[in-house]
Motif scaffolding. Structure first.
Motif, PDB file in Angstrom:
ATOM      1  N   PHE A 225     -23.208  78.871 115.619  1.00  0.00           N
ATOM      2  CA  PHE A 225     -23.731  78.470 114.307  1.00  0.00           C
ATOM      3  C   PHE A 225     -23.467  79.564 113.278  1.00  0.00           C
ATOM      4  CE2 PHE A 225     -27.343  78.482 111.288  1.00  0.00           C
ATOM      5  CZ  PHE A 225     -27.128  77.250 110.689  1.00  0.00           C
ATOM      6  N   GLN A 226     -23.694  80.810 113.676  1.00  0.00           N
ATOM      7  CA  GLN A 226     -23.437  81.932 112.781  1.00  0.00           C
ATOM      8  C   GLN A 226     -21.959  82.032 112.435  1.00  0.00           C
ATOM      9  OE1 GLN A 226     -23.844  86.180 114.147  1.00  0.00           O
ATOM     10  NE2 GLN A 226     -25.578  86.118 112.741  1.00  0.00           N
ATOM     11  N   LEU A 227     -21.094  81.819 113.424  1.00  0.00           N
ATOM     12  CA  LEU A 227     -19.658  81.843 113.178  1.00  0.00           C
ATOM     13  C   LEU A 227     -19.264  80.770 112.165  1.00  0.00           C
ATOM     14  CD1 LEU A 227     -16.794  82.866 113.861  1.00  0.00           C
ATOM     15  CD2 LEU A 227     -16.780  81.271 115.795  1.00  0.00           C
ATOM     16  N   GLY A 228     -19.864  79.589 112.293  1.00  0.00           N
ATOM     17  CA  GLY A 228     -19.585  78.529 111.328  1.00  0.00           C
ATOM     18  C   GLY A 228     -20.026  78.901 109.928  1.00  0.00           C
ATOM     19  N   CYS A 229     -21.203  79.521 109.811  1.00  0.00           N
ATOM     20  CA  CYS A 229     -21.707  79.947 108.495  1.00  0.00           C
ATOM     21  C   CYS A 229     -20.803  81.007 107.879  1.00  0.00           C
ATOM     22  CB  CYS A 229     -23.128  80.484 108.634  1.00  0.00           C
ATOM     23  SG  CYS A 229     -24.363  79.234 109.065  1.00  0.00           S
ATOM     24  N   ILE A 230     -20.354  81.966 108.716  1.00  0.00           N
ATOM     25  CA  ILE A 230     -19.462  83.001 108.201  1.00  0.00           C
ATOM     26  C   ILE A 230     -18.149  82.395 107.730  1.00  0.00           C
ATOM     27  CG2 ILE A 230     -18.155  85.073 108.819  1.00  0.00           C
ATOM     28  CD1 ILE A 230     -20.378  85.762 110.778  1.00  0.00           C
ATOM     29  N   SER A 231     -17.656  81.394 108.456  1.00  0.00           N
ATOM     30  CA  SER A 231     -16.404  80.738 108.073  1.00  0.00           C
ATOM     31  C   SER A 231     -16.542  80.057 106.715  1.00  0.00           C
ATOM     32  CB  SER A 231     -15.998  79.714 109.142  1.00  0.00           C
ATOM     33  OG  SER A 231     -15.814  80.323 110.403  1.00  0.00           O
ATOM     34  N   ILE A 232     -17.656  79.349 106.507  1.00  0.00           N
ATOM     35  CA  ILE A 232     -17.893  78.681 105.225  1.00  0.00           C
ATOM     36  C   ILE A 232     -18.060  79.710 104.113  1.00  0.00           C
ATOM     37  CG2 ILE A 232     -19.484  77.187 103.960  1.00  0.00           C
ATOM     38  CD1 ILE A 232     -20.131  75.821 106.625  1.00  0.00           C
ATOM     39  N   TYR A 233     -18.786  80.778 104.413  1.00  0.00           N
ATOM     40  CA  TYR A 233     -18.993  81.865 103.444  1.00  0.00           C
ATOM     41  C   TYR A 233     -17.659  82.472 103.004  1.00  0.00           C
ATOM     42  CZ  TYR A 233     -19.379  87.003 102.880  1.00  0.00           C
ATOM     43  OH  TYR A 233     -19.216  88.305 102.506  1.00  0.00           O
ATOM     44  N   MET A 234     -16.779  82.742 103.961  1.00  0.00           N
ATOM     45  CA  MET A 234     -15.493  83.344 103.636  1.00  0.00           C
ATOM     46  C   MET A 234     -14.625  82.381 102.838  1.00  0.00           C
ATOM     47  SD  MET A 234     -14.694  85.413 107.186  1.00  0.00           S
ATOM     48  CE  MET A 234     -13.162  86.147 106.552  1.00  0.00           C
ATOM     49  N   ALA A 235     -14.678  81.091 103.172  1.00  0.00           N
ATOM     50  CA  ALA A 235     -13.886  80.095 102.449  1.00  0.00           C
ATOM     51  C   ALA A 235     -14.364  79.974 101.002  1.00  0.00           C
ATOM     52  CB  ALA A 235     -13.970  78.744 103.148  1.00  0.00           C
ATOM     53  N   LEU A 236     -15.695  79.921 100.803  1.00  0.00           N
ATOM     54  CA  LEU A 236     -16.235  79.812  99.451  1.00  0.00           C
ATOM     55  C   LEU A 236     -15.957  81.082  98.645  1.00  0.00           C
ATOM     56  CD1 LEU A 236     -19.674  78.080 100.120  1.00  0.00           C
ATOM     57  CD2 LEU A 236     -17.640  77.071  99.076  1.00  0.00           C
ATOM     58  N   ALA A 237     -16.055  82.232  99.309  1.00  0.00           N
ATOM     59  CA  ALA A 237     -15.780  83.492  98.617  1.00  0.00           C
ATOM     60  C   ALA A 237     -14.322  83.572  98.182  1.00  0.00           C
ATOM     61  CB  ALA A 237     -16.125  84.670  99.528  1.00  0.00           C
ATOM     62  N   ALA A 238     -13.416  83.148  99.070  1.00  0.00           N
ATOM     63  CA  ALA A 238     -11.991  83.165  98.730  1.00  0.00           C
ATOM     64  C   ALA A 238     -11.704  82.212  97.573  1.00  0.00           C
ATOM     65  CB  ALA A 238     -11.161  82.786  99.952  1.00  0.00           C
ATOM     66  N   GLU A 239     -12.343  81.035  97.595  1.00  0.00           N
ATOM     67  CA  GLU A 239     -12.141  80.081  96.505  1.00  0.00           C
ATOM     68  C   GLU A 239     -12.664  80.656  95.190  1.00  0.00           C
ATOM     69  OE1 GLU A 239     -13.193  75.449  95.347  1.00  0.00           O
ATOM     70  OE2 GLU A 239     -14.689  76.706  96.338  1.00  0.00           O
ATOM     71  N   PHE A 240     -13.821  81.326  95.229  1.00  0.00           N
ATOM     72  CA  PHE A 240     -14.387  81.921  94.029  1.00  0.00           C
ATOM     73  C   PHE A 240     -13.425  82.944  93.419  1.00  0.00           C
ATOM     74  CE2 PHE A 240     -16.518  85.808  92.523  1.00  0.00           C
ATOM     75  CZ  PHE A 240     -17.019  85.331  91.320  1.00  0.00           C
ATOM     76  N   VAL A 241     -12.879  83.819  94.255  1.00  0.00           N
ATOM     77  CA  VAL A 241     -11.967  84.854  93.759  1.00  0.00           C
ATOM     78  C   VAL A 241     -10.728  84.221  93.137  1.00  0.00           C
ATOM     79  CG1 VAL A 241     -10.486  86.778  94.427  1.00  0.00           C
ATOM     80  CG2 VAL A 241     -12.798  86.602  95.372  1.00  0.00           C
ATOM     81  N   MET A 242     -10.156  83.225  93.793  1.00  0.00           N
ATOM     82  CA  MET A 242      -8.953  82.586  93.275  1.00  0.00           C
ATOM     83  C   MET A 242      -9.236  81.849  91.971  1.00  0.00           C
ATOM     84  SD  MET A 242      -7.013  83.818  95.458  1.00  0.00           S
ATOM     85  CE  MET A 242      -5.593  83.264  94.550  1.00  0.00           C
ATOM     86  N   ARG A 243     -10.363  81.173  91.902  1.00  0.00           N
ATOM     87  CA  ARG A 243     -10.707  80.469  90.667  1.00  0.00           C
ATOM     88  C   ARG A 243     -10.952  81.454  89.527  1.00  0.00           C
ATOM     89  NH1 ARG A 243     -11.790  75.141  90.511  1.00  0.00           N
ATOM     90  NH2 ARG A 243     -11.840  73.996  92.492  1.00  0.00           N
ATOM     91  N   TYR A 244     -11.546  82.600  89.853  1.00  0.00           N
ATOM     92  CA  TYR A 244     -11.763  83.617  88.830  1.00  0.00           C
ATOM     93  C   TYR A 244     -10.423  84.149  88.320  1.00  0.00           C
ATOM     94  CZ  TYR A 244     -12.986  88.050  86.656  1.00  0.00           C
ATOM     95  OH  TYR A 244     -13.096  89.095  85.768  1.00  0.00           O
ATOM     96  N   LEU A 245      -9.525  84.476  89.232  1.00  0.00           N
ATOM     97  CA  LEU A 245      -8.231  85.030  88.838  1.00  0.00           C
ATOM     98  C   LEU A 245      -7.400  84.025  88.056  1.00  0.00           C
ATOM     99  CD1 LEU A 245      -7.301  86.981  92.105  1.00  0.00           C
ATOM    100  CD2 LEU A 245      -8.193  87.928  89.962  1.00  0.00           C
ATOM    101  N   TRP A 246      -7.495  82.746  88.430  1.00  0.00           N
ATOM    102  CA  TRP A 246      -6.717  81.706  87.754  1.00  0.00           C
ATOM    103  C   TRP A 246      -7.474  81.098  86.573  1.00  0.00           C
ATOM    104  CZ3 TRP A 246      -5.497  79.036  93.073  1.00  0.00           C
ATOM    105  CH2 TRP A 246      -4.550  79.826  93.751  1.00  0.00           C
ATOM    106  N   ASP A 247      -8.730  81.530  86.369  1.00  0.00           N
ATOM    107  CA  ASP A 247      -9.577  81.005  85.297  1.00  0.00           C
ATOM    108  C   ASP A 247      -9.709  79.488  85.405  1.00  0.00           C
ATOM    109  OD1 ASP A 247     -11.277  81.238  83.133  1.00  0.00           O
ATOM    110  OD2 ASP A 247      -9.672  80.912  81.669  1.00  0.00           O
ATOM    111  N   ARG A 248     -10.091  79.028  86.565  1.00  0.00           N
ATOM    112  CA  ARG A 248     -10.298  77.597  86.803  1.00  0.00           C
ATOM    113  C   ARG A 248     -11.734  77.381  87.284  1.00  0.00           C
ATOM    114  NH1 ARG A 248      -4.699  75.839  89.988  1.00  0.00           N
ATOM    115  NH2 ARG A 248      -3.267  76.353  88.261  1.00  0.00           N
TER     116      ARG A 248
END
Length: 312
Positions: free
Chosen positions: A179-202
């Motif tokens: 369960f923790q591994l699943g949460c970390i996976s979702i956390y990393m995916a959302l964090a990566a999306e946040f960074v990319m959206r910030y850099l691309w201003d989307r």
């Protein structure tokens, strides 16, 4: 009627009709003394530094998260050091079962809180979750994982003490770590999306811009992202290892191979702890309380507002 055999971690399989006073080694190996001592020293030093950093920066949430996790690691590796002297003693074995499985969980919770604050400063509109809900949801999930792992560890430890089947407790621990591994996976995916959206201003959602100021990605915030990324990756590796270890079974080859545990658990968690020492949020995000920190208070660093590609 023959008594069924029971499997314990390591090489040991309890034979039929075992003598009640017969010693056995639940690890299946003898923990290496100098390695255990080294990890006790490393976690003690990191935890002491974290305690000082938390007090100095007034980031009190680090005390029940990072510092608590460090204390648990110290207890776990001290127990393994004890076992290196007496590998058949059950008390140190039971101590390390519970502490080493749950110790990284508070550290993960700290990462969730830090990323939430980073999102608040760089721009909540680029995140699918608000900073508040990001911390609430992921920290709550982390607590659930902690409780499940602790329950499973306690049940497995009791089975080891009674020399009965430890697999039920192991399955509960497996559920918690998975369960923790699943949460970390979702956390990393959302964090990566946040960074990319910030850099691309989307932006990912509409946010009341009058309540938030979007800032440029300063050098300190870049360092914080690097630190969070590295810490998340090594914890992710550790979680994968523990999941595979428990899936392989309490009498499997993985759990009875000491080098796997030393490198993929102890080594990865050590890197995560020292990573936060070097990339400390008190230095990179400023002293607490963060909610009262002005937008341009990054120590002495001026933080300009982010400019969109169109200059607006």
């Amino acid at each position: 009627m023959a008594t069924p055999s029971s499997s314990l971690p390591g090489n040991t399989t309890i034979p039929q009709h075992p003598p009640s006073d017969a010693p056995f080694n639940p690890y299946g190996y003898v923990p290496t003394e100098w390695i255990c001592a080294l990890f006790v020293a490393l976690f003690s030093l990191s935890t002491l530094i974290h305690f000082g950093q938390a007090i100095r920066s007034r980031l009190w949430f680090l005390l029940p998260t990072v510092c608590l996790g460090g204390i648990a690691e110290i207890i776990g590796w001290a127990a393994r050091l004890w076992s290196s002297k007496n590998p058949t003693a059950l008390n140190p074995y039971l101590m390390q079962i519970v502490t080493t499985i749950i110790a990284p969980t508070p550290l993960i919770a700290a990462n969730f809180v830090i990323l939430g604050e980073l999102i608040r400063r760089l721009g909540p509109k680029y995140s699918r979750l608000s900073p508040m809900w990001y911390s609430i949801l992921f920290v709550s999930a982390d607590i659930i994982a902690l409780v499940v792992q602790a329950v499973g560890g306690a049940q497995a430890a009791t089975a080891a003490r009674n020399r009965t089947d430890a697999e039920p407790g192991g399955r509960i621990m497996l559920g918690g770590i998975a369960f923790q591994l699943g949460c970390i996976s979702i956390y990393m995916a959302l964090a990566a999306e946040f960074v990319m959206r910030y850099l691309w201003d989307r932006p990912a959602r509409n946010v009341d811009v009058s309540k938030h100021t979007t800032h440029a990605l300063t050098q300190k915030l870049k360092l914080l992202l690097i630190g969070l990324t590295f810490s998340s990756i090594v914890i992710f590796i550790r979680s994968i290892y523990r999941t595979i270890e428990l899936t392989d079974g309490w009498n499997g080859r993985i759990i009875k191979t000491q080098v796997y545990f030393n490198v993929l658990d102890g080594g990865m968690v050590t890197l995560a702890f020292y990573c936060m020492n070097f990339f400390h949020p008190g230095w990179l995000l400023g002293h607490g309380p963060w909610r009262q920190t002005k937008h341009n208070e990054y120590d002495d660093e001026e933080v300009p507002e982010k400019q969109t590609p169109s200059g607006h």
